[in-house]
Design a protein around this motif. Structure first.
Motif, PDB file in Angstrom:
ATOM      1  N   GLU A  15       0.826  -1.205   0.000  1.00  0.00           N
ATOM      2  CA  GLU A  15       0.000   0.000   0.000  1.00  0.00           C
ATOM      3  C   GLU A  15       0.863   1.259   0.000  1.00  0.00           C
ATOM      4  OE1 GLU A  15      -3.290   0.334  -0.262  1.00  0.00           O
ATOM      5  OE2 GLU A  15      -3.470  -1.823  -0.521  1.00  0.00           O
ATOM      6  N   ARG A  18       2.353   1.782  -3.419  1.00  0.00           N
ATOM      7  CA  ARG A  18       1.372   2.363  -4.339  1.00  0.00           C
ATOM      8  C   ARG A  18       1.205   3.857  -4.101  1.00  0.00           C
ATOM      9  NH1 ARG A  18      -3.059  -2.578  -3.883  1.00  0.00           N
ATOM     10  NH2 ARG A  18      -2.041  -3.959  -5.406  1.00  0.00           N
ATOM     11  N   LEU A  19       1.292   4.253  -2.837  1.00  0.00           N
ATOM     12  CA  LEU A  19       1.168   5.675  -2.515  1.00  0.00           C
ATOM     13  C   LEU A  19       2.322   6.477  -3.096  1.00  0.00           C
ATOM     14  CD1 LEU A  19      -0.220   7.976  -0.866  1.00  0.00           C
ATOM     15  CD2 LEU A  19       1.308   7.347   1.019  1.00  0.00           C
ATOM     16  N   GLU A  22       2.665   7.147  -6.902  1.00  0.00           N
ATOM     17  CA  GLU A  22       1.912   8.250  -7.502  1.00  0.00           C
ATOM     18  C   GLU A  22       2.803   9.459  -7.761  1.00  0.00           C
ATOM     19  OE1 GLU A  22      -1.307   9.095  -4.894  1.00  0.00           O
ATOM     20  OE2 GLU A  22      -2.205   7.091  -5.066  1.00  0.00           O
ATOM     21  N   ASN A  90      -7.642  13.849   4.174  1.00  0.00           N
ATOM     22  CA  ASN A  90      -7.443  13.033   2.973  1.00  0.00           C
ATOM     23  C   ASN A  90      -7.527  11.562   3.396  1.00  0.00           C
ATOM     24  OD1 ASN A  90      -6.252  11.433   0.926  1.00  0.00           O
ATOM     25  ND2 ASN A  90      -5.063  13.169   0.172  1.00  0.00           N
ATOM     26  N   ASN A  92      -7.468   8.644   1.934  1.00  0.00           N
ATOM     27  CA  ASN A  92      -6.508   7.708   1.365  1.00  0.00           C
ATOM     28  C   ASN A  92      -5.137   7.867   2.013  1.00  0.00           C
ATOM     29  OD1 ASN A  92      -5.516   5.742  -0.622  1.00  0.00           O
ATOM     30  ND2 ASN A  92      -4.462   7.505  -1.531  1.00  0.00           N
ATOM     31  N   LEU A  93      -4.689   9.107   2.140  1.00  0.00           N
ATOM     32  CA  LEU A  93      -3.387   9.359   2.752  1.00  0.00           C
ATOM     33  C   LEU A  93      -3.405   8.989   4.231  1.00  0.00           C
ATOM     34  CD1 LEU A  93      -0.528  10.435   2.659  1.00  0.00           C
ATOM     35  CD2 LEU A  93      -1.444  12.759   2.889  1.00  0.00           C
ATOM     36  N   GLU A  95      -5.185   6.786   5.697  1.00  0.00           N
ATOM     37  CA  GLU A  95      -5.165   5.324   5.830  1.00  0.00           C
ATOM     38  C   GLU A  95      -3.732   4.806   5.817  1.00  0.00           C
ATOM     39  OE1 GLU A  95      -6.729   1.306   3.491  1.00  0.00           O
ATOM     40  OE2 GLU A  95      -6.780   3.270   2.510  1.00  0.00           O
ATOM     41  N   LYS A  96      -2.913   5.348   4.916  1.00  0.00           N
ATOM     42  CA  LYS A  96      -1.519   4.905   4.824  1.00  0.00           C
ATOM     43  C   LYS A  96      -0.727   5.340   6.057  1.00  0.00           C
ATOM     44  CE  LYS A  96      -2.579   3.484   0.689  1.00  0.00           C
ATOM     45  NZ  LYS A  96      -3.934   4.057   0.558  1.00  0.00           N
ATOM     46  N   GLN A 126      -8.239   6.159  12.500  1.00  0.00           N
ATOM     47  CA  GLN A 126      -7.524   5.282  11.576  1.00  0.00           C
ATOM     48  C   GLN A 126      -6.527   4.392  12.313  1.00  0.00           C
ATOM     49  OE1 GLN A 126      -8.253   5.070   8.191  1.00  0.00           O
ATOM     50  NE2 GLN A 126      -7.052   3.219   8.506  1.00  0.00           N
TER      51      GLN A 126
END
Length: 234
Positions: A15, A18-19, A22, A90, A92-93, A95-96, A126
């Motif tokens: 994960e 993948r971040l 980008e 954010n 998505n961010l 979560e990471k 989170q």
């Protein structure tokens, strides 16, 4: 670590890859992570999972890239004032970032997550999810409908003060508490949260924050008897 934790670490490394993919090409990431571009591509596309040891190396090596990505989203007004809403809101961010918190503290016992209202709540939610534990929010006022509270006085540099409250029993004696906050400027709020833990008879497992000023971090590391992990140092 348990097999479950090991698997979480391996999945988290993908994960995080993948971040940062980008922002970078495979060719750019290859020397940074010490892995060939074809191997990185296979990980990112989900064709294979990295081994546990390689996953740990990926997570360690990726910290700087994640930090740079977060830093780009922070808007500074001056040296001590900034807007980081593009980070904490954010999903998505965030979560990471929660996965990185689990990587940092997953090897120790965590029973509860503690934060302060308001901007610390998304991060605490989170992180609590990653550890599969509930989180507690310290608030500036007593809530209606709750009879008993634990309270601690919070004193600011100016000499002004306020109180932080948590419902009595929300943190139990002997529990291991991970304290999280989105940003640490002076460290006084963190110290108040630590005192709340002590008043409950709980044990601070550590402190995790996204952003912290270098001078504040040095003072906290010298003063506090628990690990402090920071993603972005200012």
């Amino acid at each position: 670590m348990s097999r479950y934790s090991d698997l979480k670490t391996r999945l988290s490394s993908v994960e995080i890859l993948r971040l940062i993919k980008e922002e970078h090409s495979y060719e750019e990431l290859s020397p940074l992570l010490g892995l060939s571009a074809p191997i990185l591509s296979r990980y990112v596309k989900g064709h294979i999972l990295p081994s546990l040891e390689r996953s740990k190396r990926i997570l360690e090596a990726s910290m700087e890239q994640v930090s740079d990505l977060i830093r780009k989203k922070i808007r500074f007004e001056d040296e001590r004032v900034f807007d980081h809403s593009a980070v904490i809101y954010n999903p998505n961010l965030l979560e990471k970032i929660g996965k990185l918190a689990f990587y940092e503290f997953g090897s120790i016992k965590v029973d509860k997550v503690l934060t302060v209202e308001t901007d610390g709540i998304p991060l605490a939610a989170q992180v609590g999810r990653e550890f599969n534990v509930s989180f507690v929010v310290a608030k500036n006022r007593k809530e209606m409908g709750i009879r008993d509270f634990i309270e601690v006085k919070r004193v600011f540099i100016s000499g002004a003060y306020s109180y932080l409250f948590i419902p009595k029993g929300s943190i139990e004696q002997g529990e291991h508490v991970l304290i999280v906050d989105d940003a640490v400027r002076t460290g006084f709020t963190l110290e108040t949260l630590l005192e709340l833990c002590r008043r409950c008879g709980a044990k601070p497992a550590g402190i995790y924050t996204i952003i912290c000023f270098e001078d504040t971090l040095r003072r906290l590391e010298q003063k506090l008897n628990c690990p402090v992990k920071v993603l972005v140092r200012i």
